[in-house]
Enzyme design. Structure first.
Site, mmCIF file in Angstrom:
data_model
loop_
_atom_site.group_PDB
_atom_site.id
_atom_site.type_symbol
_atom_site.label_atom_id
_atom_site.label_comp_id
_atom_site.label_asym_id
_atom_site.label_seq_id
_atom_site.Cartn_x
_atom_site.Cartn_y
_atom_site.Cartn_z
ATOM 1 N N SER A 19 16.314 4.756 10.880
ATOM 2 C CA SER A 19 15.321 3.910 11.156
ATOM 3 C C SER A 19 15.816 2.942 11.958
ATOM 4 C CB SER A 19 15.019 3.781 9.534
ATOM 5 O OG SER A 19 13.630 3.199 9.534
ATOM 6 N N GLN A 97 11.952 1.146 19.979
ATOM 7 C CA GLN A 97 11.188 0.120 19.708
ATOM 8 C C GLN A 97 11.484 -0.600 20.044
ATOM 9 O OE1 GLN A 97 11.702 -1.609 15.381
ATOM 10 N NE2 GLN A 97 10.437 -0.235 14.854
ATOM 11 N N TYR A 178 5.731 -8.860 12.572
ATOM 12 C CA TYR A 178 5.119 -8.991 13.939
ATOM 13 C C TYR A 178 4.029 -9.432 14.339
ATOM 14 C CZ TYR A 178 10.072 -9.165 12.524
ATOM 15 O OH TYR A 178 10.440 -9.028 10.901
ATOM 16 N N ARG A 226 4.618 2.081 15.086
ATOM 17 C CA ARG A 226 5.042 2.480 13.628
ATOM 18 C C ARG A 226 3.851 1.039 13.374
ATOM 19 N NH1 ARG A 226 10.222 0.749 10.364
ATOM 20 N NH2 ARG A 226 10.718 2.489 9.817
ATOM 21 N N ARG A 320 18.400 2.088 5.229
ATOM 22 C CA ARG A 320 19.871 2.137 4.138
ATOM 23 C C ARG A 320 20.148 3.416 4.094
ATOM 24 N NH1 ARG A 320 16.597 -0.552 -0.107
ATOM 25 N NH2 ARG A 320 15.191 1.136 0.444
HETATM 26 C C1 LIG Z 1 19.449 -4.300 7.985
HETATM 27 C C2 LIG Z 1 17.189 -3.862 8.744
HETATM 28 C C3 LIG Z 1 17.146 -4.408 9.512
HETATM 29 C C4 LIG Z 1 16.034 -3.318 9.657
HETATM 30 N N1 LIG Z 1 15.056 -3.692 10.847
HETATM 31 C C5 LIG Z 1 14.419 -3.532 11.585
HETATM 32 C C6 LIG Z 1 13.314 -3.595 12.790
HETATM 33 O O1 LIG Z 1 13.962 -3.773 13.318
HETATM 34 N N2 LIG Z 1 12.629 -2.581 13.051
HETATM 35 C C7 LIG Z 1 11.157 -2.206 11.962
HETATM 36 O O2 LIG Z 1 10.653 -1.397 12.328
HETATM 37 N N3 LIG Z 1 12.272 -1.607 10.504
HETATM 38 C C8 LIG Z 1 13.210 -2.126 10.527
HETATM 39 N N4 LIG Z 1 13.792 -2.049 9.169
HETATM 40 C C9 LIG Z 1 13.009 -1.550 8.185
HETATM 41 C C10 LIG Z 1 13.076 0.210 8.242
HETATM 42 O O3 LIG Z 1 13.294 0.853 9.358
HETATM 43 C C11 LIG Z 1 12.924 0.973 6.873
HETATM 44 O O4 LIG Z 1 11.639 1.198 7.087
HETATM 45 C C12 LIG Z 1 12.922 0.647 5.717
HETATM 46 O O5 LIG Z 1 14.594 -0.278 5.294
HETATM 47 C C13 LIG Z 1 13.139 1.411 5.016
HETATM 48 O O6 LIG Z 1 13.769 2.543 4.356
HETATM 49 P P1 LIG Z 1 15.266 2.510 3.539
HETATM 50 O O7 LIG Z 1 14.778 2.388 2.068
HETATM 51 O O8 LIG Z 1 14.909 4.180 3.831
HETATM 52 O O9 LIG Z 1 16.007 1.663 3.955
HETATM 53 C C14 LIG Z 1 14.749 -2.971 8.762
HETATM 54 C C15 LIG Z 1 15.485 -2.794 7.464
HETATM 55 C C16 LIG Z 1 17.340 -2.960 7.266
HETATM 56 C C17 LIG Z 1 17.273 -2.939 5.831
#
Ligand SMILES: Cc1cc2nc3c(=O)[nH]c(=O)nc-3n(C[C@H](O)[C@H](O)[C@H](O)COP(=O)(O)O)c2cc1C
Length: 364
Positions: A19, A97, A178, A226, A320
């Site tokens: 992700s 992205q 955003y 997204r 994560r």
């Molecule tokens: C450190 C971090 C940075 C993130 N940066 C972005 C990002 O740049 N663009 C985005 O769409 N989502 C971003 N997210 C959201 C993740 O892509 C994801 O949707 C969210 O963490 C839920 O997934 P998970 O439960 O597997 O962590 C970020 C999440 C984390 C933890």
């Protein structure tokens, strides 16, 4: 989860997606060795599709000073290094992205807390209406038609640069509050012109941007969008409305919808849990027959398999879990006894040992 998946002329080796994750480590928008090692390690780790973090289309479009960009030749050079590594050293594909921070821009690095304006050197932010995301944040300038054209052209330029870098896919970030997301949600968009009011009007600018990008992106390569499928706020975007949002982007040429939720308002009351956003993906995929990527608190290989097998999504993104384990997919394959999983040849003895250990554990 180990079956291939095709989008236009792109074939992914499996259904696991790294992700998009901002690592807040760039200088002047330029990705560096950290980004190369970080994304490279996850490509070597077996995922079929590796997303970059949100790369911003202009300096003001960054969330923080540590965010990456895609608007100078230095950015192109640095991203090309990442793309070349992934392509030369792994079967993974890579998706850029692209986004613009809008009213959530000009804040401190994520690790210092979210949504905190800089102590000094803040830049002006813009949005659909003069409503700050939080009372402690800047009030955005209301975007004029001229601003919209400028931002649309920046997205197109970044898309052209992504072609130069050789990215396999591009995703338009229309989630998490955003800029483009703030046009879609009525919580941030209270315009009374053609760009506010009905869902059709609120989608007009994001769709203009997407359509212009689609025209600049090669026809054989797929695009994703997204979205935040719900605001988790009374009076905001709902799961029901998200089906029509997805339909609109698919009609404009998107190939898959990446279904996230929220982060559009501090008043949100999300209901967390295992695979908590998957019902939104399920709804879009099954009501509108649209390919989706599910994301959100998916941590186990069994969960990925159940989501794919039940037709609740086509791909599953893990964020994560990939921070704690870059080789999440390799480990999942060993655990499930899928011996055909590609491993870097340099790591073959690690594969053999892990498979032996798993086998032995299952026998005891
Ligand atoms: C450190 C971090 C940075 C993130 N940066 C972005 C990002 O740049 N663009 C985005 O769409 N989502 C971003 N997210 C959201 C993740 O892509 C994801 O949707 C969210 O963490 C839920 O997934 P998970 O439960 O597997 O962590 C970020 C999440 C984390 C933890």
């Amino acid at each position: 989860m180990f079956t291939p998946y095709r989008l236009r002329e792109l074939t992914l080796p499996n259904r696991i997606v790294v992700s998009p994750m901002d690592v807040y480590s760039a200088t002047d928008g330029v990705p560096n060795d950290f980004h190369l090692v970080h994304l490279g390690a996850r490509a070597l780790g077996g995922a079929g599709l590796v997303f970059t973090e949100m790369a911003c289309v202009s300096p003001e479009g960054r969330i923080t000073l540590g965010c990456t960009g895609m608007y100078t030749s230095e950015h192109v050079q640095a991203w090309t290094r990442v793309v070349d590594f992934v392509h030369e050293r792994s079967p993974a594909k890579t998706c850029l992205q692209l986004g613009h921070s809008g009213r959530k821009g000009s804040t401190k690095l994520g690790l210092e807390g979210t949504d905190i304006p800089l102590d000094e050197g803040n830049w002006d932010v813009m949005g659909p209406s003069a409503l700050p995301h939080r009372p402690t944040m800047q009030t955005p300038r209301v975007m004029s038609r001229r601003d919209m054209e400028l931002v649309r052209d920046q997205f197109v330029r970044s898309t052209e640069l992504a072609v130069e870098c050789g990215f396999d896919m591009v995703e338009l970030h229309c989630a998490h509050g955003y800029l483009l997301s703030s046009f879609i949600t009525p919580l941030a968009n209270q315009r009374d012109d053609d760009y506010g009011g009905s869902l059709e009007n609120r989608l007009r600018f994001p769709l203009e941007v997407f359509t212009a990008m689609r025209a600049a992106w090669p026809a054989e390569r797929p695009m994703s969008v997204r979205i935040s499928a719900t605001d988790w706020v009374e009076g905001g975007v709902t799961g029901e409305e998200s089906v029509n949002i997805a339909r609109a982007f698919i009609a404009a040429g998107a190939d898959i919808i990446h279904v996230s939720t929220g982060q559009t308002s501090p008043d949100a009351r999300p209901v967390y849990g295992r695979m908590w956003q998957t019902p939104f993906s399920d709804r879009i995929r099954n009501e509108a027959r649209i390919p989706t990527i599910a994301v959100g608190n998916v941590t186990e290989p069994d969960q990925v398999n159940s989501i794919i097998a039940a037709g609740r999504a086509d791909l599953v993104a893990l964020a994560r879990p990939h921070l704690s384990d870059p080789a999440w997919t390799l480990h999942a394959a060993a655990e499930l006894g899928y011996a055909d999983q590609w491993w870097p040849w340099q790591y073959r003895s690690g594969k053999q040992q892990l498979e032996r250990l798993v086998e032995r554990r299952k026998q005891t």
